[in-house]
Every structure is written in C-alpha cells, then in structure tokens.
Enzyme design. Structure first.
Site, PDB file in Angstrom:
ATOM      1  N   THR A 199     -27.521  -4.723   6.168  1.00  0.00           N
ATOM      2  CA  THR A 199     -28.747  -3.983   6.520  1.00  0.00           C
ATOM      3  C   THR A 199     -28.395  -2.638   7.168  1.00  0.00           C
ATOM      4  OG1 THR A 199     -29.956  -6.062   6.601  1.00  0.00           O
ATOM      5  CG2 THR A 199     -30.955  -4.283   7.793  1.00  0.00           C
ATOM      6  N   HIS A 200     -27.136  -2.237   7.057  1.00  0.00           N
ATOM      7  CA  HIS A 200     -26.683  -1.016   7.717  1.00  0.00           C
ATOM      8  C   HIS A 200     -26.873   0.214   6.851  1.00  0.00           C
ATOM      9  CE1 HIS A 200     -23.865  -4.174   9.653  1.00  0.00           C
ATOM     10  NE2 HIS A 200     -25.081  -4.250  10.128  1.00  0.00           N
ATOM     11  N   ASN A 201     -28.136   0.590   6.677  1.00  0.00           N
ATOM     12  CA  ASN A 201     -28.460   1.829   5.963  1.00  0.00           C
ATOM     13  C   ASN A 201     -28.472   2.977   6.954  1.00  0.00           C
ATOM     14  OD1 ASN A 201     -29.340   0.901   3.170  1.00  0.00           O
ATOM     15  ND2 ASN A 201     -30.587  -0.399   4.481  1.00  0.00           N
TER      16      ASN A 201
END
Lengths: 124, 591
Positions: free
Chosen positions: B517-519
């Site tokens: 989820t590391h955008n």
C-alpha cells in the site's frame, strides 16, 4: 543441575496452586496496573475494550449488563475474590478457556499480589 | 443544492494518522477544526475486540476497512500508449476508509528516511557523476533535511509506541541495531518485540554471511506503555492478526486510539463521518482556497464548508485526485514534461523466497506486525557501491513472518499441483514449516510514471476517476536481480528442505495481486514551484492556506515503509502552522 531445575519448577507449581498472597503492595500494584489500563477503567460505568473494574471484588464474572462478555466468562460462575482474581490473572485461558481477554497472564506471584492489593483499594 | 455552513479555522479532509495528528495539535492551539472522514466511526471497544475481529473473510477478503471501489477507484495502465481500465476490485494496494484510516490496518513498521533520500540527486551526482542518473529518471532533492525532521520522527515514534533497537545513538553505533541508520537523539520508546524462531534463524544466517541484522522497528508495543499524551497501550499478544486488522490488545500504534480521541475531547473539534470531499474551492484570484465541498454519502446531501485553512490528509492518491479535480496547480504532462500535479508517482518493488524446513515448527500464528529481522546492508548503507550493479536506490531484506492467515496463507513448494489431493497434502505438510525472506525495494521516479484525470471513466459523484500510469523500469529490474541473488544465497546457507527461490521480476506491473500500500508522489514537495507542488512545509506553492500531508509529498519511494516520515511530516507541518503560519498567513517559503 537438571534435577535442581525440576525441583524448582515443581516448587513454583506448588506456589502457583496456593492461595493468593495477602502481602501485596498497592503502590507497586499501581505500576502493575499498566498491564490492564489500555483496556480497563476503574470508574463505574466506563466500559472500554474491557469492562469497568469498578467494584470488581464485589461482583460475579460477566455481571455488567451493558458489556459484551464472552460466553465462557458468563458461564464461568466465578465470584471475584483476591483468590479467584489471582488464579485468573496467572493464566486467563487456563482458568476460563475461550474467554476473550487478549492477555497472556502475569507470571510473577508477588506482582499479582501487588496488583490485587491496588485493585482492592482502587476499585471501590 | 449545496448548503453553505459556517466558516471554521481549519477543515481537514481524511482522519487517519496525518489528519488525527493535525486535529489534535491544532485544536490544542485553540483553533476550531472540522474533520471530514469518508468512512464511518470505528473504535477499539466496539469494533476491534472479539468477536468482531480475527475475521479474515471480513477484513482481508472483503476489505471491510478499505476504500469502496463501487464509489471511487482508479484506472490503471503501464504506459501512456495504453488505454487505462478501471480497477474494479482492490488488489495491489489498500487505501483505508474509516476513522483512523490506513493507520488502523497497518503492520506498524516505522522507519526513519534519511538524507540518502532527501538529498538523493545531490548524493548520486556527487558520488557517481550526473551521467549515472538516467535522463528519464526524474528524482530530485526533497528540500528538507534529516536534521530538521529528527525531533519529529522521535515525537511520532513515542506517540505510536514503536518497539525497536537503536543502531546509532547520537553518532555512537549500537550493537544489535541498524548500524547504517542516521543518528538518533534517543532510543526507541520500547525494546524490540520477542523474536520468533524464523527471524532468529534469519538473523543467524545473515550474520554468518557478514550482514548486519536487527529487529524491525514497529509500532507494536512490546510491553504496556503510556505515551507522552497519556494514551495507554497494552502489550502485544503476538496473535498474528496485525496487517489489515484493528488491534484487539490496543498494542498497535493507531490514530484512532491515540491522537483522534484527544482531539475529540476538545470543544474545538468536530468530526463528520461519511463525508466525501469532492472539491477544494479557490477564491477569485486563485491565491487562496476558501474551503471544500463535500457529500454525505449516506443521503447524498451536499455541503460547502468554508475554512481559513484547508488540510488534505486523505490517502496520498486521494489527495492528488482532489487537487486535480479542483484545478489547483498545473497538471503534469509526461510527454511535454510540463506541470507538476501528478508527477513522480512511485510504487515499491520486491523479491521473495519461501523456505521449507521439514521437522521445524514455526507456529506461524505467533507473530506481530514487526516479527521480522532486517538487513539494511543494501539500502541505507552508502558504502555499498551501486556502480558495478548499475542501479540507484536500495532494498532491505527481512526474514520471518508478517502474518499467516488461515485462508490466504498456503505455502507449498514449487511444483506442487495447484489443486486436488496432492495440493491438500502439501498444504497440511508445509503450513507450519515455512518461512519467508523478502526484499522490499525502492522505486525511482520516472517521467512516465504519473497520475492524471481519466478521460473516460467517472466515479459515483460524476467526477473523472484518477488515472495511474506506472511500470517498473530498468533500474528496478537490475535491483531485483541483485536482491534475488542476496536472498537466495542467505536462504541456501540455511539448508532448507525445499526452497522456492526469489526471482527478479521482469513482467510489467499489474494491479493484482496485493503487493504493497506504499504509493508515493503525485503532489510532491521540493525547492521550487517549477518542480514541485508543495514547499518543505507541505504547503501548496499556489494557495498558501492549503497544506497537503501524506506520502503524496515524497518525490520518490525508498525501500522503507512510508509511515515514519508521514507521521513526522504531520507533526512538522503542525508546528509550522501553529508557530508561524497563523501569526503571519502567507507562503512559508518564498518561491
């Protein structure tokens, strides 16, 4: 060496099985209460993740009407006394299998005695 | 019809970690704050206690805490020549959608990003020369330094109950910590979590290989803890339900049990749940914003909330989307390389091996979000020479478990049939006996990886969807080859019964399955309005009373989880607003 350890283990089992110690220190017990404080309040009517501990030593397990207890606690028939509380806190899943309190237990008997001494005062 | 409400000092869009921190800090400074959260109210006592939790179907399969794609989603493509198609089900990443945001369902990994990232272009140019950086790699310095952010990292670590072992205390290297980390003034507030067998085995193997393993710092309280604000944490019970779940023991640092309840006790604060912000409003000269419009998603009513200051604190992608929908800042064009809003979107990359040990009993349920040991020898270790391998950035490698869910976790050796009796037997045999070694790698900004508004598809509010254009480039592929080699060498040295080796990825990126989820990026911070959307205080260059707080501000992505700098930057911005901006409203940095 191995034998000594076995004897020590056997002794500690005997101690665990004995009655709760009455020589707890309420001041030290307040620090032990940090294990509980993330989920339990001492004020009446303030349920959090766990039920309010107000008057705990005058109650039966699973008695607060607006708290959602596990069926295991409701069925347990425990009356909270320093002795039953001591047994429960030692290893909650051992005394009441299937209860929902996410806490592995307080292994040290004098820590438990301190905590119970604190609770006896602070839950009134 | 839009109902215009009474003006307040501050309106916050999104109430997770960043919104929660700013809500607490600014209400305490006496400001009237309204927070708009698109999701509903969730509390530990009502929602994250048994029997409502440890429910993999509800939280992992059905995404109970995440963005509803039937209302809004993204379209996705690999390059500007393709037609982007909508992501109709969440896959690769999971934006949160409840009070507490993604800070409810995170694992808790909390890292300090350092000047290796903040001064990335300067560092590489100085050491390797300008030509080492490919022309299409649009990395740039962030305009902030580690020294400026250090006290704010500490503040976040102490708020969130991070357990870990310092590797560098005020310049002195500490045994057992990460020797490559930047100096910290104080140790972590709590000692590391108790290691699990798999992480101990990895630690030994990595040490034998000459690397420097250390326990992964994580906001999983290793013992009961009261943070400086008085928020109380229970000790982690190692239940294994960390990532994607709320914590039943109140042991995972989360905004919904720390900063948000403090803000909510203040008479200066109001929370409006189920409130979907649709637009940030500009005043007539375009130099300020005047508030936001939002829709109550329960009944469709529309409101305008005027405010002196607007803080965008939603998930990073949603912050960028709101800027594009509101016409604030020049939209980025990857072909002409003009404009800034949408620029430098980055993801993360990785490689992983699964190791099977016949006769070992890992008990994969017993773990916490941070039950891994990590090596940083190919990440923050600047002595690691990138030139022979021809890539920029780095990767960290960790061994252990994060989570071993009963429905989704089915490790079997390669070559096992994918269904039927043989698969069932293998699943039963290996479930308890497998562990993983994974690399998480940085992604350098590239001119073609970006966001803009989709020309075709619209969301439930009739607004264009966000369009994501992304693929891995040569830099990531080369790093993947290096990482896979390191992982496989360590894995083989552990003599597993069977090994599913790590492989460098070469296929184009796809939006399934779940990856990370590391955008980051899209509304980035920097030193000039020509190259960035925000200044170093995360203040809009275009409208000085608009701040955009989150991983959207990162000009590139490192190998680390982003929450450490996201939390630190939220406190940093809160201080800038309280101590400087309100006294003299205007740009905090002159363009």
């Amino acid at each position: 060496m191995i034998n000594t350890m076995r004897v020590a283990t056997a002794l500690s089992v005997l101690l665990l099985a004995g009655a709760a110690r009455a020589d707890g220190d309420a001041v030290r017990g307040e620090a032990r209460f940090q294990d509980c404080a993330a989920c339990h309040r001492l004020e009446a009517g303030t349920n959090n993740v766990g039920p309010s501990l107000h008057g705990i030593l005058t109650r039966k397990a699973g008695e607060i009407a607006d708290f959602r207890y596990s069926p295991a606690i409701k069925r347990s028939g425990i009356v909270w006394t320093p002795e039953t509380l001591d047994k429960f806190i030692t290893d909650p899943q051992a005394l009441v299998p299937g209860n929902r309190m996410p806490y592995a237990g307080m292994a040290n008997a004098s820590d438990r005695a301190d905590l119970i001494a604190y609770l006896t005062k602070a839950s009134q | 019809m839009t109902t215009k409400l009474k003006e307040v000092d501050v309106v916050i869009v999104g109430l997770g970690w960043t919104g929660g921190i700013l809500a607490k800090e600014l209400t305490e400074a006496g400001m009237k704050v309204v927070a708009l959260e698109r999701g509903g109210m969730r509390t530990s006592e009502n929602d994250y206690s048994l029997p409502n939790i440890r429910d993999e179907l509800r939280y992992v399969v059905r995404h109970d805490l995440m963005q509803n794609t039937a209302r809004d989603t993204l379209t996705v493509r690999n390059n500007p020549q393709q037609e982007a198609l909508p992501m109709r089900r969440l896959g690769s990443f999971l934006p949160g959608e409840v009070v507490g945001g993604s800070g409810v369902h995170w694992s808790g990994h909390t890292w300090r990003w350092t000047d290796m990232e903040f001064k990335i272009r300067s560092n590489y140019e100085e050491r390797y020369g300008k030509k080492f950086i490919p022309d299409d790699m649009t990395i740039q310095d962030w305009g902030i330094s580690y020294a400026e952010l250090e006290p704010y990292y500490e503040k976040f670590e102490y708020t969130a109950a991070v357990s870990g072992k310092a590797g560098n205390l005020a310049g002195t290297i500490q045994d057992g910590g990460n020797p490559f980390e930047a100096p910290r003034a104080r140790d972590y507030p709590l000692p590391p979590l108790t290691p699990i067998l798999a992480s101990e085995m990895f630690t030994n193997a990595a040490r034998n290989a000459g690397y420097h393993p250390f326990p992964r710092p994580s906001a999983n309280a290793s013992q009961p803890y009261t943070n400086p604000d008085g928020s109380k944490f229970g000790g982690c019970q190692y239940c294994g339900y960390c990532q994607r779940f709320g914590c039943e023991a109140n042991a995972k640092g989360s905004a919904h049990m720390t900063v948000i309840p403090i803000a909510m006790r203040s008479p200066n604060f109001e929370l409006r749940t189920h409130s979907w912000a649709t637009k940030v409003l500009k005043d007539s000269d375009g130099k300020r914003v005047t508030g936001v419009t939002y829709t109550n998603v329960l009944n469709g009513e529309e409101f305008e909330q005027p405010a002196s200051i607007v803080l965008l604190c939603a998930y990073g992608i949603n912050n960028v989307h709101l800027l594009l929908l509101s016409g604030i800042g020049a939209p980025y064009d990857p072909v002409a390389q003009k404009g800034v809003v949408g620029k430098n979107y980055c993801y993360q990359t990785g490689a992983g091996a699964t190791l099977f040990f016949e006769g070992k009993y890992f008990n994969p349920f017993m773990n916490a979000g941070g039950s891994n040991a990590t090596i940083d020898d190919f990440n923050t270790n600047w002595a690691f020479d990138r030139a022979p391998h021809d890539f920029l950035g780095g990767y960290n490698v960790s061994g252990g478990f994060n989570t071993a869910l009963p429905i989704g976790y089915r490790p079997v050796p390669s070559g096992t049939p994918q269904w039927g009796t043989a698969w069932k037997q293998a699943t039963a045999k290996w479930y308890q006996t497998a562990m993983v070694i994974n690399a998480s790698g940085s992604v350098m900004a590239n001119r073609y990886n970006c966001f803009d508004l989709d020309p075709t598809y619209r969301n439930a509010f009739g607004q264009p969807l966000m369009r994501m254009t992304f693929d891995y480039k040569d830099n990531e592929h080369k790093m993947g080859v290096h990482a896979a080699q390191v992982i496989n060498d360590v894995a083989k040295s552990m003599n597993p019964t069977k090994l599913n080796p790590a492989r460098a990825r070469t296929d184009p990126w796809t939006v399934v399955p779940y990856q990370s989820t590391h955008n980051t990026g899209g509304a980035i911070m920097g030193t000039t309005p020509r190259e960035s959307v925000l200044n170093k205080y995360l203040q809009s260059w275009d409208c000085h009373n608009l701040f955009v707080i989150g991983a959207n501000a990162f000009p590139h992505n490192s190998s680390y989880n982003p929450t450490g700098p996201v939390g630190a930057l939220a406190y940093w911005t809160a201080d800038a607003i309280k101590n400087r901006y309100v006294k003299n409203p205007g740009p905090l940095v002159q363009a």
